[in-house]
Scaffold this motif. Sequence first.
Motif, PDB file in Angstrom:
ATOM      1  N   ALA A 205       0.847  -1.197   0.000  1.00 19.43           N
ATOM      2  CA  ALA A 205       0.000   0.000   0.000  1.00 19.43           C
ATOM      3  C   ALA A 205       0.875   1.236   0.000  1.00 19.43           C
ATOM      4  CB  ALA A 205      -0.922   0.004   1.221  1.00 19.43           C
ATOM      5  N   SER A 206       0.293   2.346  -0.439  1.00 24.95           N
ATOM      6  CA  SER A 206       0.958   3.646  -0.450  1.00 24.95           C
ATOM      7  C   SER A 206      -0.109   4.717  -0.225  1.00 24.95           C
ATOM      8  CB  SER A 206       1.706   3.873  -1.767  1.00 24.95           C
ATOM      9  OG  SER A 206       0.787   3.997  -2.836  1.00 24.95           O
ATOM     10  N   PRO A 207       0.284   5.980  -0.016  1.00 23.25           N
ATOM     11  CA  PRO A 207      -0.741   7.010   0.212  1.00 23.25           C
ATOM     12  C   PRO A 207      -1.758   7.127  -0.909  1.00 23.25           C
ATOM     13  CG  PRO A 207       1.406   7.833   0.864  1.00 23.25           C
ATOM     14  CD  PRO A 207       1.640   6.512   0.193  1.00 23.25           C
ATOM     15  N   SER A 208      -1.334   6.967  -2.156  1.00 25.48           N
ATOM     16  CA  SER A 208      -2.268   7.094  -3.285  1.00 25.48           C
ATOM     17  C   SER A 208      -2.841   5.755  -3.725  1.00 25.48           C
ATOM     18  CB  SER A 208      -1.554   7.751  -4.468  1.00 25.48           C
ATOM     19  OG  SER A 208      -0.474   6.940  -4.919  1.00 25.48           O
ATOM     20  N   GLN A 209      -2.396   4.678  -3.104  1.00 25.69           N
ATOM     21  CA  GLN A 209      -2.903   3.350  -3.449  1.00 25.69           C
ATOM     22  C   GLN A 209      -3.287   2.606  -2.171  1.00 25.69           C
ATOM     23  OE1 GLN A 209      -0.766   1.357  -6.889  1.00 25.69           O
ATOM     24  NE2 GLN A 209       0.840   2.763  -6.176  1.00 25.69           N
ATOM     25  N   PRO A 210      -4.325   3.053  -1.480  1.00 27.74           N
ATOM     26  CA  PRO A 210      -4.768   2.355  -0.267  1.00 27.74           C
ATOM     27  C   PRO A 210      -5.356   0.991  -0.625  1.00 27.74           C
ATOM     28  CG  PRO A 210      -6.351   4.037  -0.881  1.00 27.74           C
ATOM     29  CD  PRO A 210      -5.186   4.197  -1.822  1.00 27.74           C
ATOM     30  N   GLN A 211      -5.437   0.133   0.365  1.00 25.74           N
ATOM     31  CA  GLN A 211      -5.971  -1.207   0.150  1.00 25.74           C
ATOM     32  C   GLN A 211      -7.006  -1.504   1.235  1.00 25.74           C
ATOM     33  OE1 GLN A 211      -5.210  -3.238  -2.294  1.00 25.74           O
ATOM     34  NE2 GLN A 211      -3.122  -2.805  -3.001  1.00 25.74           N
ATOM     35  N   TYR A 212      -8.024  -2.222   0.858  1.00 27.78           N
ATOM     36  CA  TYR A 212      -8.954  -2.746   1.864  1.00 27.78           C
ATOM     37  C   TYR A 212      -9.510  -4.072   1.387  1.00 27.78           C
ATOM     38  CZ  TYR A 212     -12.856  -0.782  -0.916  1.00 27.78           C
ATOM     39  OH  TYR A 212     -13.757  -0.467  -1.911  1.00 27.78           O
ATOM     40  N   PHE A 213      -9.863  -4.899   2.379  1.00 34.22           N
ATOM     41  CA  PHE A 213     -10.335  -6.246   2.110  1.00 34.22           C
ATOM     42  C   PHE A 213     -11.514  -6.551   3.021  1.00 34.22           C
ATOM     43  CE2 PHE A 213      -5.838  -5.957   1.208  1.00 34.22           C
ATOM     44  CZ  PHE A 213      -5.755  -6.463  -0.086  1.00 34.22           C
ATOM     45  N   LYS A 214     -12.254  -7.544   2.617  1.00 35.12           N
ATOM     46  CA  LYS A 214     -13.478  -7.889   3.334  1.00 35.12           C
ATOM     47  C   LYS A 214     -13.251  -9.121   4.198  1.00 35.12           C
ATOM     48  CE  LYS A 214     -18.379  -8.960   2.474  1.00 35.12           C
ATOM     49  NZ  LYS A 214     -19.406  -9.177   1.439  1.00 35.12           N
ATOM     50  N   TYR A 215     -13.902  -9.114   5.368  1.00 36.70           N
ATOM     51  CA  TYR A 215     -13.872 -10.293   6.236  1.00 36.70           C
ATOM     52  C   TYR A 215     -15.296 -10.604   6.668  1.00 36.70           C
ATOM     53  CZ  TYR A 215     -12.944 -13.518  10.057  1.00 36.70           C
ATOM     54  OH  TYR A 215     -12.933 -14.612  10.867  1.00 36.70           O
ATOM     55  N   VAL A 216     -15.664 -11.884   6.591  1.00 39.06           N
ATOM     56  CA  VAL A 216     -16.991 -12.342   6.976  1.00 39.06           C
ATOM     57  C   VAL A 216     -16.841 -13.243   8.204  1.00 39.06           C
ATOM     58  CG1 VAL A 216     -19.066 -13.569   6.255  1.00 39.06           C
ATOM     59  CG2 VAL A 216     -17.765 -12.241   4.578  1.00 39.06           C
ATOM     60  N   PHE A 217     -17.614 -12.950   9.259  1.00 39.64           N
ATOM     61  CA  PHE A 217     -17.557 -13.765  10.468  1.00 39.64           C
ATOM     62  C   PHE A 217     -18.005 -15.194  10.154  1.00 39.64           C
ATOM     63  CE2 PHE A 217     -17.712  -9.628  12.560  1.00 39.64           C
ATOM     64  CZ  PHE A 217     -16.829  -9.817  13.615  1.00 39.64           C
ATOM     65  N   PRO A 218     -17.192 -16.184  10.457  1.00 37.78           N
ATOM     66  CA  PRO A 218     -17.658 -17.573  10.289  1.00 37.78           C
ATOM     67  C   PRO A 218     -18.642 -17.946  11.401  1.00 37.78           C
ATOM     68  CG  PRO A 218     -15.434 -17.537  11.187  1.00 37.78           C
ATOM     69  CD  PRO A 218     -15.787 -16.112  10.896  1.00 37.78           C
ATOM     70  N   ASP A 219     -19.342 -19.026  11.193  1.00 41.06           N
ATOM     71  CA  ASP A 219     -20.303 -19.488  12.189  1.00 41.06           C
ATOM     72  C   ASP A 219     -19.587 -19.881  13.474  1.00 41.06           C
ATOM     73  OD1 ASP A 219     -22.290 -19.102  10.344  1.00 41.06           O
ATOM     74  OD2 ASP A 219     -22.257 -21.190   9.643  1.00 41.06           O
ATOM     75  N   GLY A 220     -20.175 -19.463  14.584  1.00 36.33           N
ATOM     76  CA  GLY A 220     -19.611 -19.803  15.887  1.00 36.33           C
ATOM     77  C   GLY A 220     -18.537 -18.863  16.385  1.00 36.33           C
ATOM     78  N   VAL A 221     -18.171 -17.865  15.608  1.00 32.95           N
ATOM     79  CA  VAL A 221     -17.142 -16.893  16.016  1.00 32.95           C
ATOM     80  C   VAL A 221     -17.804 -15.534  16.172  1.00 32.95           C
ATOM     81  CG1 VAL A 221     -14.992 -15.737  15.388  1.00 32.95           C
ATOM     82  CG2 VAL A 221     -15.315 -18.165  14.859  1.00 32.95           C
ATOM     83  N   ASP A 222     -17.763 -14.997  17.380  1.00 34.99           N
ATOM     84  CA  ASP A 222     -18.382 -13.706  17.662  1.00 34.99           C
ATOM     85  C   ASP A 222     -17.377 -12.565  17.790  1.00 34.99           C
ATOM     86  OD1 ASP A 222     -20.944 -14.811  17.713  1.00 34.99           O
ATOM     87  OD2 ASP A 222     -20.743 -15.397  19.816  1.00 34.99           O
TER      88      ASP A 222
END
Length: 842
Positions: free
Chosen positions: A185-202
């Motif tokens: 990543a860099s200031p002009s190239q930020p990054q983000y990703f998705k996370y989905v809670f699995p079953d049984g994990v709060d």
Amino acid sequence: MVLRSCWKSRHKNSCGPAPRWIRPALLWLCVTQCVCGIGAVEDSKNVVQKDAEFDVTYNDSVTSQNQTIYAFNHTISRNKTEGVRVTVDVLSRGSDSPILFVVRQKQAVLSFQIPLILRGLYQRKYPYNHVGRTLCQPPTRAASETQYFFVDVSTLSSQGTNYQLRVSRVESFTLQTDKKFSFTASPSQPQYFKYVFPDGVDTVIVKVNSDMTFPCSVMSIQDIQCPVYDLDNNVAFIGMYQTMTKKGAITVQRKDFPSNSFYVVVVVKTEDEACGGPLRFYPLRPDELIDAGNRSKLIDVVVTPAINSEVYVMGMLFCLGIFLSFYLLTLLMTCLENKRMKKREAFQVPDDMSPAETGKTPASPYEYGSFADNGSTLSSEAITDSATSTDNNYGYIERTMDCVGRSRHESLSSVEEDDYDTLDDINSDKNIVRTKKYLCVSDLSRKDKRILSKKYQIYFWNIATIAVFYALPVVQLVITYQTVVNVTGNQDICYYNFLCAHPLGALSAFNNILSNLGYVLLGFLFLLIILKRDIAHNRALFRKDLNALECGIPKHFGLYYAMGTALMMEGLLSACYHVCPNYTNFQFDTSFMYMIAGLCVLKLYQKRHPDINASAYTAYACLAGVIFFSVLGVVFGKGNTVFWIVFSVIHILATMLLSTQLYYMGRWRLDSGILRRIVYIVYTDCIRQCSGPMYIDRMVLLVLGNIINWSLAAFGLIERPNDFASYLLAIAICNLLLYFAFYIIMKLRSGERIQCLALVCILFTAVVWGFALFFFFQGLSTWQKTPAESREHNRDCILLSFFDDHDIWHFLSSIAMFGSFLVLLTMDDDLDTVQRDKILAF
């Protein structure tokens, strides 16, 4: 202008002006033609729409006369999430106007310009010609859906500007549990990703790591919504965020995200000041652009499940079990002691006779001439007093018991210390008594017991009052701190060990708060032990027990009660500090540490000098001054030469005044003639006859104390430690340890012994203090640095997956303080059967 020219051409013709009745129709015709004319002007700008494809690089140019629209379509499914990333690079430089890129999606619009201007501290501007942005992906309810989006490229510059456009799919857009993912990543190239809670994990912990300290970065946790705030100037708008250098960690709970998923956003900042980096040069002109250089950073992210409710329960039971075991052990020892005492009383004294009725003197391991046999020389006055007490023992005891019997029915409030000090015999001989070369406890315990009892009970009531008025605003303040953290999401406010911070309810680090329970429970247990001893002593006085009346160190429990209360308050305020630890509230954690150290010193001194010990008002006033300097040191002490000079001078002067008080046993006064008396003593004792000090032992203690304190003052003035509160606490602890060592040495030199229980307490406490200090110096976080630098010291839990090193410090230090209090309580139990005129005062 177009409308006016149209009206003139229609209103005037070759035949003259148009008739009045036709003028409205002509006006409407002109308006229509003008609108059409404007549309013709717009149509003159060339707008080209292209069907574009993923993973294809488009090289093109743009001017103010042409506009390009790239049309993309892709299929999204409910069970699979793919990211879409737009990467743009401008090849031509020096254009007078930026290129505007607008991405139109189904539920969002993303726009940015190139060069992308990002602002830093003091509004400094950093241009970036290479930009990469990830498009937000709104959730879909259909099993499969085709969505369209368009990338519009335009500019107002008349010069042609070349650019490259590439739109690609991000295959690894969804993070997997316990699987490390690396990206740049860099200031002009930020990054983000998705996370989905699995079953049984709060609850999960998002951990971000990098081998590079700089550039400074920001990690953010945001809900699944559009737009995604992924630039340095807007990443703090929503969600939770924290700055980071090498480490970052945020605990995320499922209940905070209705969609059961969230974005992990990583943004590289344009400057490093937020992470403790150097401040770059200031631009000469306000509109000057600064070359940011290469600020790319390789980052690893991994999401791990946090502990479950069973671990919380185990941690709580473990904490309660440790400290409640001390209650059980104390109860067992109390039962054994009571049983042993009953057997001894049944063997020594018949059940129907009190000790006073036996007419026997207390059993003593020492004879009246024991000091002479040991090589010690008593003054003639002390020897005379001892002989007189031998001849008139029974008459004196009878008068003393009558006096005590009457005092039990008198009100303490009717007796004042001044009533006793104004008697002629005290005024005439108290200075003479204190100038004896070898003082006994009886020489310094001449005041009425009711007066001293009332004097020392003030310690407890004063500290109880201080605790109430100190704790209430502290609790209110830390609740406000925690609320601000929860509402704003700014996790740079509090200096937690984020790798082992387990939330519970609104609290962000419940484990750090729970581990302070030991101070409260053990402090309360110490109060119960003191209460038992107090009751037993009062019963002995009521029975007119000779051991209670004439033997041992005078029993005054007010300071003990104050010490137990201070230990409980230390636990409460330490818990308040750990609700949101930072440099502005660190004094909450240390204020009662100063009080505990001061009260321990006062108790040690009171044991042998009950008549001349400091009053509660004087003691607490001095402690208030210490806390005042602690606050000043935290706020103004960092790099302030004037403050350190003033503090060092005050420290040295206070050391000298206290030394004088201890050496002369209070037989001096601070007034306008103090300098004249000092010069006189130096002349007569040092210059005129060069006589040695009269009180050798006290002089050795005070010389060592002055050397240590002057060295600490010089160290502070030279090094100027950032953690002034800990530096001040180190001064208090060093003086306490010095006086405690002096007390033990003098006790052994005087022929006294340390009983088994006290010896076990000393050894046990020393070992526990050693382990406690080991865990204390692990340094899991430090408010002396920036939050990002503090997180570099964060480490995982080491006990039950719930407690970290600092929690173990809380456990061990509370036990060690409790053991230290027991040492002070039991170290002179061997003197309970020794008459006070045979107990040396030192």
